[in-house]
Design a protein around this motif. Sequence first.
Motif, short mmCIF file in Angstrom:
data_model
loop_
_atom_site.label_atom_id
_atom_site.label_comp_id
_atom_site.label_asym_id
_atom_site.label_seq_id
_atom_site.Cartn_x
_atom_site.Cartn_y
_atom_site.Cartn_z
N ASN A 68 1.10 -1.29 0.06
CA ASN A 68 -0.16 0.00 0.04
C ASN A 68 0.85 1.26 0.04
OD1 ASN A 68 -2.47 1.31 0.29
ND2 ASN A 68 -2.17 1.93 2.24
N SER A 89 4.00 11.12 10.50
CA SER A 89 3.09 11.46 11.29
C SER A 89 1.57 10.64 10.65
CB SER A 89 2.91 12.89 11.68
OG SER A 89 1.67 12.96 12.52
N ILE A 90 1.21 9.74 11.18
CA ILE A 90 0.26 9.07 10.62
C ILE A 90 -0.98 8.88 11.50
CG2 ILE A 90 -0.54 6.55 9.39
CD1 ILE A 90 2.49 6.55 8.56
N ASP A 91 -2.23 9.27 10.85
CA ASP A 91 -3.23 9.16 11.70
C ASP A 91 -3.90 7.67 11.95
OD1 ASP A 91 -6.08 9.56 12.28
OD2 ASP A 91 -6.30 11.18 11.00
N CYS A 143 -2.83 8.82 -3.96
CA CYS A 143 -2.56 7.99 -2.76
C CYS A 143 -3.00 8.52 -1.45
CB CYS A 143 -1.11 7.77 -2.59
SG CYS A 143 -0.58 6.18 -4.03
N ILE A 185 -5.81 10.34 -1.46
CA ILE A 185 -7.34 10.40 -1.51
C ILE A 185 -8.02 9.13 -1.23
CG2 ILE A 185 -9.42 10.75 -2.81
CD1 ILE A 185 -7.50 12.82 -4.69
N LYS A 225 -8.71 5.25 -0.21
CA LYS A 225 -8.34 4.29 1.10
C LYS A 225 -7.78 3.04 0.83
CE LYS A 225 -9.64 8.35 3.30
NZ LYS A 225 -8.56 9.13 3.42
N LYS A 227 -4.20 0.01 -3.99
CA LYS A 227 -3.04 1.15 -4.57
C LYS A 227 -1.82 0.45 -4.91
CE LYS A 227 -4.45 4.01 -0.73
NZ LYS A 227 -4.02 5.01 -0.13
C1 LIG Z 1 -1.02 16.17 0.35
C2 LIG Z 1 -1.48 15.36 1.35
C3 LIG Z 1 -0.83 15.06 2.61
C4 LIG Z 1 -1.07 14.12 3.79
N1 LIG Z 1 -0.71 14.22 4.59
C5 LIG Z 1 -0.80 13.34 5.72
C6 LIG Z 1 -0.26 13.13 6.73
O1 LIG Z 1 0.89 13.80 7.01
N2 LIG Z 1 -0.60 12.25 7.79
C7 LIG Z 1 -1.93 11.42 7.49
O2 LIG Z 1 -2.10 10.56 8.45
N3 LIG Z 1 -2.58 11.61 6.27
C8 LIG Z 1 -2.18 12.41 5.58
N4 LIG Z 1 -2.90 12.55 4.34
C9 LIG Z 1 -4.10 11.78 3.96
C10 LIG Z 1 -3.89 10.26 3.66
O3 LIG Z 1 -2.74 10.12 2.49
C11 LIG Z 1 -5.01 9.79 3.12
O4 LIG Z 1 -6.03 9.74 4.11
C12 LIG Z 1 -5.03 8.06 2.63
O5 LIG Z 1 -6.01 8.13 1.58
C13 LIG Z 1 -4.70 7.08 3.54
O6 LIG Z 1 -4.58 6.14 3.06
P1 LIG Z 1 -4.54 4.42 3.32
O7 LIG Z 1 -6.12 4.36 3.66
O8 LIG Z 1 -4.28 3.72 2.41
O9 LIG Z 1 -3.94 4.53 4.69
C14 LIG Z 1 -2.35 13.35 3.22
C15 LIG Z 1 -2.98 13.48 2.20
C16 LIG Z 1 -2.72 14.42 1.02
C17 LIG Z 1 -3.45 14.52 -0.30
#
Ligand SMILES: Cc1cc2nc3c(=O)[nH]c(=O)nc-3n(C[C@H](O)[C@H](O)[C@H](O)COP(=O)(O)O)c2cc1C
Length: 188
Positions: free
Chosen positions: A29, A47-49, A81, A83, A85, A91
Amino acid sequence: MQKDIGSVMGLYPTPVTVVGLVTEENTVNFLTIAHVGVVDHGHLLVSIDKAHEISDKGIKKHAVLSVSLVNQSMLVSADYCGIAKAAATDKSAVFNYHMDELEYAPIIDEAPVSMTCKVVDSIVAGNFTNYILKPVHTYVQEECLNERGKIDYEKADPVLFEFQSAQYLTTGKVIGKCWVMGKAYKQQ
Ligand SMILES: Cc1cc2nc3c(=O)[nH]c(=O)nc-3n(C[C@H](O)[C@H](O)[C@H](O)COP(=O)(O)O)c2cc1C
């Protein structure tokens, strides 16, 4: 004259990165992460949510990931990537990739710079896990290396991000040498 706009996080722009990982189900992914930082000379932070549960669990399971800088030709894919999920979208084919001996850290072939990293620590802040990473290998496009074997960031052309208006910026040109320009300082 400055205007106080309140308690606003103003520390932008930051580099846009794509984090590559392998999930608990052993699928590759990619997600976009722009909240990144240098922790010390040898470590970086992403930093990851925690809401990105599939990515987060994959990182925790394998304790390795890749962090790639994004150039302008990768930007549409990188934004995608950020946008799409993982829960709803595969992906894994967005970028070409290969693995090194870390096995679970997909190296993006087209990235100007791609680092395979080990997770050495993590700090939870609110809903975010801040992973502290040690780069093990740093892969650079040969044309982005200068004659001294260092990364030429004008050639690497990493894209930057700012949250206030949710936009991307280019890096720009070299305008001076660090630890040199200040020598011309004269007290007013
Ligand atoms: C420009 C940009 C920056 C981002 N930065 C972060 C970030 O720093 N931390 C985070 O948790 N998500 C960030 N995101 C959101 C995740 O990339 C997004 O929610 C993603 O779809 C999560 O993918 P996953 O479900 O495959 O883990 C960002 C998105 C964009 C477009």
